[in-house]
Design a protein around this motif. Structure first.
Motif, PDB file in Angstrom:
ATOM      1  N   HIS A  81      -2.148  -6.373   9.799  1.00 50.00           N
ATOM      2  CA  HIS A  81      -2.985  -7.454  10.011  1.00 50.00           C
ATOM      3  C   HIS A  81      -2.505  -8.686   9.971  1.00 50.00           C
ATOM      4  O   HIS A  81      -3.150  -9.898  10.127  1.00 50.00           O
ATOM      5  N   HIS A 102      -9.001  -0.547  -0.152  1.00 48.37           N
ATOM      6  CA  HIS A 102      -8.374  -0.175   0.957  1.00 48.37           C
ATOM      7  C   HIS A 102      -7.968   1.151   1.017  1.00 48.37           C
ATOM      8  O   HIS A 102      -7.291   1.672   2.101  1.00 48.37           O
ATOM      9  N   ARG A 147      -2.766  -5.772   4.343  1.00 47.16           N
ATOM     10  CA  ARG A 147      -4.095  -5.968   3.995  1.00 47.16           C
ATOM     11  C   ARG A 147      -4.130  -6.681   2.473  1.00 47.16           C
ATOM     12  O   ARG A 147      -4.910  -7.192   2.178  1.00 47.16           O
ATOM     13  N   ARG A 148      -3.006  -6.351   1.554  1.00 45.82           N
ATOM     14  CA  ARG A 148      -2.936  -6.728   0.346  1.00 45.82           C
ATOM     15  C   ARG A 148      -1.748  -7.032  -0.192  1.00 45.82           C
ATOM     16  O   ARG A 148      -0.711  -6.267  -0.745  1.00 45.82           O
TER      17      ARG A 148
END
Length: 204
Positions: A154, A67, A123-124
């Protein structure tokens, strides 16, 4: 100017001494590539001190660049900057390295800190568990700031809170690590939490 009595000449004037702002240490933490160095650089009133090193092929095999494909450097010790909030308060900001292999340095970086800001990339989320666990284990007041990469997140904040398993008393905010005002607001949330904890402890 203030007037004070003089034993021989009635009164004379002296200039009130301005007190320097109160120094407060805050830590900015989080996983690899979440925006810690960017946040410090965005708000620091001095040229920030960084310990950035180039990401080698070996490191790229260890750190997930999925990412952050444009990331070519990484913090190997800490970031440092400062910002004067008002004439009475100056924040000294210490950013931790994000990789697990540099975790042994965290105790030194965090020592003496009033509170911490844990930056999250939705995202993580897995990369942020270690930082959250660290502050909870140490009993250091902290807030969680979701970095809005490209202006969006997200997952909703209630989903992030559930995924990170953080208590309701831990503030959770959205911010932009590139924006000075946004970083300032997030740090003020940390400061508010830390001062409330300190006042609560003193009252108890």
């Amino acid at each position: 100017m203030v007037s004070v009595p003089s034993p021989t000449h009635g009164t004379h004037s002296v200039t009130a001494v301005e007190q320097p702002p109160l120094p407060v240490k805050l830590v900015i933490a989080g996983g690899f590539g979440v925006g810690k160095t960017t946040a410090v650089g965005s708000i620091s009133e001095i040229r920030p001190l960084t310990t950035e090193a180039a990401i080698t092929e070996v490191a790229a095999g260890v750190d997930d660049l999925t990412h952050t494909p444009g990331k070519t450097t990484t913090t190997v010790a800490m970031d440092f900057g400062c910002i004067t909030i008002d004439p009475t308060l100056k924040l000294y900001l210490f950013g931790t390295p994000g990789q697990d292999r540099f975790g042994f340095m965290w105790d030194d970086v965090v020592e003496g800190a009033l509170g911490g800001l844990v930056i999250v990339d939705t995202r993580r989320l897995d990369d942020c568990y270690a930082a959250v666990d660290y502050f909870e284990h140490k009993g250091i007041p902290f807030a969680v700031a979701v970095n809005a990469f490209d202006g969006e997140i997200h997952h909703q904040l209630d989903e992030v809170r559930w995924a990170l398993d953080v208590s309701d008393h831990v503030p959770l905010v959205v911010f932009d690590a590139r924006n000075t005002g946004s970083v300032r607001d997030a740090l003020l949330v940390v400061l508010e939490v830390a001062l409330s904890r300190a006042e609560g402890g003193a009252a108890g």
